[in-house]
Enzyme design. Structure first.
Site, PDB file in Angstrom:
ATOM      1  N   ASP A  99       2.684  22.194   8.460  1.00  0.00           N
ATOM      2  CA  ASP A  99       2.053  22.446  10.163  1.00  0.00           C
ATOM      3  C   ASP A  99       0.941  21.382  10.242  1.00  0.00           C
ATOM      4  OD1 ASP A  99       1.917  24.710  12.811  1.00  0.00           O
ATOM      5  OD2 ASP A  99       0.703  22.824  12.745  1.00  0.00           O
ATOM      6  N   ASP A 133       3.897  16.279   8.546  1.00  0.00           N
ATOM      7  CA  ASP A 133       4.238  16.879   9.533  1.00  0.00           C
ATOM      8  C   ASP A 133       5.745  16.458   9.185  1.00  0.00           C
ATOM      9  OD1 ASP A 133       6.065  15.356  11.947  1.00  0.00           O
ATOM     10  OD2 ASP A 133       5.020  13.553  11.895  1.00  0.00           O
ATOM     11  N   VAL A 134       6.366  18.011   9.880  1.00  0.00           N
ATOM     12  CA  VAL A 134       7.559  17.710   9.283  1.00  0.00           C
ATOM     13  C   VAL A 134       8.842  16.869   9.834  1.00  0.00           C
ATOM     14  CG1 VAL A 134      10.008  19.190   9.810  1.00  0.00           C
ATOM     15  CG2 VAL A 134       7.958  20.273   9.443  1.00  0.00           C
ATOM     16  N   ASP A 184       9.686  27.205  14.295  1.00  0.00           N
ATOM     17  CA  ASP A 184       8.432  27.783  15.085  1.00  0.00           C
ATOM     18  C   ASP A 184       7.876  26.920  16.007  1.00  0.00           C
ATOM     19  OD1 ASP A 184       7.891  29.817  17.468  1.00  0.00           O
ATOM     20  OD2 ASP A 184       6.247  30.207  16.369  1.00  0.00           O
ATOM     21  N   LYS A 189      13.489  27.222  16.630  1.00  0.00           N
ATOM     22  CA  LYS A 189      13.219  27.611  18.402  1.00  0.00           C
ATOM     23  C   LYS A 189      13.591  26.276  19.120  1.00  0.00           C
ATOM     24  CE  LYS A 189       8.253  27.636  19.823  1.00  0.00           C
ATOM     25  NZ  LYS A 189       7.513  29.029  20.170  1.00  0.00           N
TER      26      LYS A 189
HETATM   27  C1  LIG Z   1       4.528  27.741  18.970  1.00  0.00           C
HETATM   28  S1  LIG Z   1       2.811  27.141  17.510  1.00  0.00           S
HETATM   29  C2  LIG Z   1       3.250  27.994  16.173  1.00  0.00           C
HETATM   30  C3  LIG Z   1       3.229  29.051  15.708  1.00  0.00           C
HETATM   31  C4  LIG Z   1       3.072  29.845  14.798  1.00  0.00           C
HETATM   32  N1  LIG Z   1       4.379  30.364  14.813  1.00  0.00           N
HETATM   33  C5  LIG Z   1       2.130  30.929  14.477  1.00  0.00           C
HETATM   34  O1  LIG Z   1       2.364  31.684  15.105  1.00  0.00           O
HETATM   35  O2  LIG Z   1       0.601  30.550  14.473  1.00  0.00           O
HETATM   36  C6  LIG Z   1       3.859  25.126  17.142  1.00  0.00           C
HETATM   37  C7  LIG Z   1       3.257  24.867  16.288  1.00  0.00           C
HETATM   38  O3  LIG Z   1       4.121  23.522  15.349  1.00  0.00           O
HETATM   39  C8  LIG Z   1       3.380  22.347  15.538  1.00  0.00           C
HETATM   40  N2  LIG Z   1       4.223  21.908  15.296  1.00  0.00           N
HETATM   41  C9  LIG Z   1       3.903  20.221  16.133  1.00  0.00           C
HETATM   42  N3  LIG Z   1       5.013  19.735  15.871  1.00  0.00           N
HETATM   43  C10 LIG Z   1       5.105  19.189  14.187  1.00  0.00           C
HETATM   44  C11 LIG Z   1       5.612  18.498  13.482  1.00  0.00           C
HETATM   45  N4  LIG Z   1       6.363  17.195  13.371  1.00  0.00           N
HETATM   46  N5  LIG Z   1       5.433  19.382  11.807  1.00  0.00           N
HETATM   47  C12 LIG Z   1       5.053  20.524  11.765  1.00  0.00           C
HETATM   48  N6  LIG Z   1       4.043  20.927  12.966  1.00  0.00           N
HETATM   49  C13 LIG Z   1       4.957  20.786  13.732  1.00  0.00           C
HETATM   50  C14 LIG Z   1       2.361  22.949  15.909  1.00  0.00           C
HETATM   51  O4  LIG Z   1       0.922  22.356  15.232  1.00  0.00           O
HETATM   52  C15 LIG Z   1       2.234  24.234  16.494  1.00  0.00           C
HETATM   53  O5  LIG Z   1       1.099  24.444  15.552  1.00  0.00           O
END
Ligand SMILES: C[S@@+](CC[C@H](N)C(=O)[O-])C[C@H]1O[C@@H](n2cnc3c(N)ncnc32)[C@H](O)[C@@H]1O
Ligand SMILES: *[C@@H]1O[C@H](CO)[C@@H](O)[C@H](O)[C@H]1NC(C)=O
Ligand SMILES: *[C@@H]1O[C@H](CO)[C@@H](O)[C@H](O)[C@H]1NC(C)=O
Length: 142
Positions: free
Chosen positions: A14, A31-32, A56, A96
């Site tokens: 994350d 960052d993915v 997600d 997602k």
């Molecule tokens: C809907 S939340 C996921 C919640 C998680 N499944 C949980 O139960 O805690 C979306 C997550 O995607 C992460 N995110 C967004 N862009 C990202 C990226 N480029 N790389 C890694 N994580 C990312 C955000 O920081 C956020 O925590």
């Protein structure tokens, strides 16, 4: 007591700082979409790779529907790139997305390398949320 329960290995990635959780490893502040992430992931994963890749992820929504949709699809594509590097043959991919014009493009990419791809809306996903998921089963290539 589940004496024979299989033991899994979970790595979570994350952008945010993630509170440690017993039984899982994390790559926080990661960052993915960054090309160096694959190396960090491979350092943690067992040699044979992963059985399941589950995303997600979501960007912070701007409210501009088409833009948010495109951004999330491109994040799914990044996760698919990671999957090509670590997913085992026969593996599962779940991501997602928010529906929009590029969803069929992502689906087509998945259909090339998985035997079965379908759209799912799990019970745990709120009915009033626009999110849906692609579930891709049986990864065909490595
Ligand atoms: C809907 S939340 C996921 C919640 C998680 N499944 C949980 O139960 O805690 C979306 C997550 O995607 C992460 N995110 C967004 N862009 C990202 C990226 N480029 N790389 C890694 N994580 C990312 C955000 O920081 C956020 O925590
Ligand atoms: C990718 O991640 C590395 C290591 O965390 C970082 O140094 C680099 O600035 C990142 N690249 C981009 C384009 O964000
Ligand atoms: C979303 O916004 C929060 C708060 O501003 C920030 O910490 C986080 O990094 C943002 N997430 C993404 C995916 O940009």
């Amino acid at each position: 007591i589940y004496l024979e329960a299989p033991v899994g290995f979970v790595v979570g990635v994350d952008l945010l700082q993630i509170t440690p959780l017993e039984g899982a490893q994390f790559l926080p502040n990661t960052d993915v979409t960054n090309s160096t992430t694959i190396n960090k992931l491979c350092d943690l994963l067992p040699l044979q790779g992963a059985d399941v890749i589950l995303s997600d992820m979501a960007p912070n929504a701007s409210g501009i529907k088409e833009m948010d949709h495109e951004k999330l699809i491109s994040m799914c594509m990044s996760v698919l790139d990671l999957a090509h590097k670590v997913l085992q043959p026969g593996g599962t991919f779940l991501c997602k997305y928010w529906d929009g014009w590029q969803a069929p493009l992502l689906k087509a990419q998945l259909a090339k390398c998985f035997q079965h791809v379908k759209t799912v809306k799990p019970q745990a996903s709120r009915q009033d949320s626009a999110e849906v998921f692609f579930l891709a089963l049986r990864y065909k290539i490595k």
